[in-house]
Design an enzyme around this catalytic site. Sequence first.
Site, PDB file in Angstrom:
ATOM      1  N   CYS A   5     -25.588 125.816 -17.947  1.00 31.03           N
ATOM      2  CA  CYS A   5     -24.567 124.775 -17.775  1.00 31.03           C
ATOM      3  C   CYS A   5     -23.223 125.356 -17.344  1.00 31.03           C
ATOM      4  O   CYS A   5     -22.393 124.638 -16.808  1.00 31.03           O
ATOM      5  CB  CYS A   5     -24.408 123.983 -19.066  1.00 31.03           C
ATOM      6  N   ARG A  17     -22.912 117.531 -11.460  1.00 28.65           N
ATOM      7  CA  ARG A  17     -22.100 116.865 -12.481  1.00 28.65           C
ATOM      8  C   ARG A  17     -21.342 115.710 -11.835  1.00 28.65           C
ATOM      9  O   ARG A  17     -21.244 114.615 -12.379  1.00 28.65           O
ATOM     10  CB  ARG A  17     -21.096 117.855 -13.114  1.00 28.65           C
ATOM     11  N   ARG A  64     -14.040 114.652 -24.642  1.00 22.97           N
ATOM     12  CA  ARG A  64     -14.647 115.937 -25.035  1.00 22.97           C
ATOM     13  C   ARG A  64     -13.952 116.373 -26.315  1.00 22.97           C
ATOM     14  O   ARG A  64     -12.739 116.578 -26.337  1.00 22.97           O
ATOM     15  CB  ARG A  64     -14.453 116.984 -23.938  1.00 22.97           C
ATOM     16  N   HIS A  82     -24.359 117.102 -25.261  1.00 24.71           N
ATOM     17  CA  HIS A  82     -23.710 117.234 -23.946  1.00 24.71           C
ATOM     18  C   HIS A  82     -24.555 116.473 -22.908  1.00 24.71           C
ATOM     19  O   HIS A  82     -25.158 117.058 -22.012  1.00 24.71           O
ATOM     20  CB  HIS A  82     -23.599 118.721 -23.578  1.00 24.71           C
ATOM     21  N   ASP A  89     -27.636 129.051 -22.501  1.00 24.43           N
ATOM     22  CA  ASP A  89     -26.226 128.694 -22.674  1.00 24.43           C
ATOM     23  C   ASP A  89     -25.589 129.823 -23.496  1.00 24.43           C
ATOM     24  O   ASP A  89     -26.300 130.683 -24.043  1.00 24.43           O
ATOM     25  CB  ASP A  89     -26.142 127.340 -23.414  1.00 24.43           C
ATOM     26  N   GLN A 121     -24.195 116.677 -18.841  1.00 22.83           N
ATOM     27  CA  GLN A 121     -24.729 117.895 -18.238  1.00 22.83           C
ATOM     28  C   GLN A 121     -26.220 117.732 -17.945  1.00 22.83           C
ATOM     29  O   GLN A 121     -26.725 118.140 -16.895  1.00 22.83           O
ATOM     30  CB  GLN A 121     -24.496 119.081 -19.183  1.00 22.83           C
TER      31      GLN A 121
END
Length: 313
Positions: free
Chosen positions: A272, A300, A110, A137, A232, A140
């Site tokens: 998310c 996840r 990440r 991402h 988000d 996700q």
Amino acid sequence: MIATQPLKERDFLCLSDYTKEELLYLLDLAAKLKSEQKQGIPHPHLAGKTLGLIFEKASTRTRVSFEVGMYQLGGSALFLSGKDLQIGRGEPVPDTARVLSRYLDGIMIRTFSHEMVEELAEYASIPIINGLTDKQHPCQVMADFQTIIEQKGKLEGLKIAYIGDGNNMAHSLMIGAAKVGMHVAVGAPEGYLPADDVTEMTRRFAAESGSEVLVTTDPYEAVVDADIIYTDVWASMGQEEEQQERVAKFAGFQVNEDLVRAAKPDYLFFHCLPAHRGEEVSAGVIDGAHSFIFDQAENRLHAQKAILVATMA
Ligand code: CP
Ligand code: NVA
């Protein structure tokens, strides 16, 4: 069911690298691993293997789900803070990639720069999994798709509306949705629309899968007849200084009781996480009956276990 050969040793950097069939295969495997986990059936496909987890940004879900996922698969996970690695002091990415490939069986990273992750993947001889960059991402979205399948029984033909910042989350959702044949609409303010190259790629994949793409500055237009509404944060990690400016620019893009009226009556609300109640989403919507945020978070674990098994077993 262990990985089909074509996914073995593959990187997982962007959903654009995977075909619809490969994505659906991973989602099937995720459902199987979830069911085995719930029934207490051991599935140690990665016994003796080690996954390195490089973090140059904060995380709750990604870190915990990858660590727990590796333990449940019989392997181990090694948390590597970007602050403590020599990479943080300027050791070249190609050297880091080649050194870590001698110890580890896979790396989840990440970080900020998507290009840096691509460089890591180019020089590493082990699978590299993108746990979030400024641009994408993808893990996700696999969890999100697993959640949609659980709730709606399918992906193809459904409409997902993403409201807010045209960020990493928006990009991966657009690409993923177009790949699997979901209609995708993005409602974002002028200046915060998704990147042009991503929109272009999304339109290309949508033309192949037969889905529709809408990018608009009108959130109400985006949400019309949506099966899933997604949002988000307005300021992502690394944009903290823009927070106040963004709150002003995104006024009118909150997912709230008024906006969701334009969606299908049985719409799902997705985020998310982490979320800011009262900013991108009202407390009533995120904590209401249509919200599946904790299923997304749980998935996840299962979706990533499928990626790990497929690429590393
Ligand atoms: N959704 C997500 O990636 O959460 P974390 O930042 O907590 O990992
Ligand atoms: N867009 C957010 C997602 C966090 C999971 C960020 O990059 O901070």
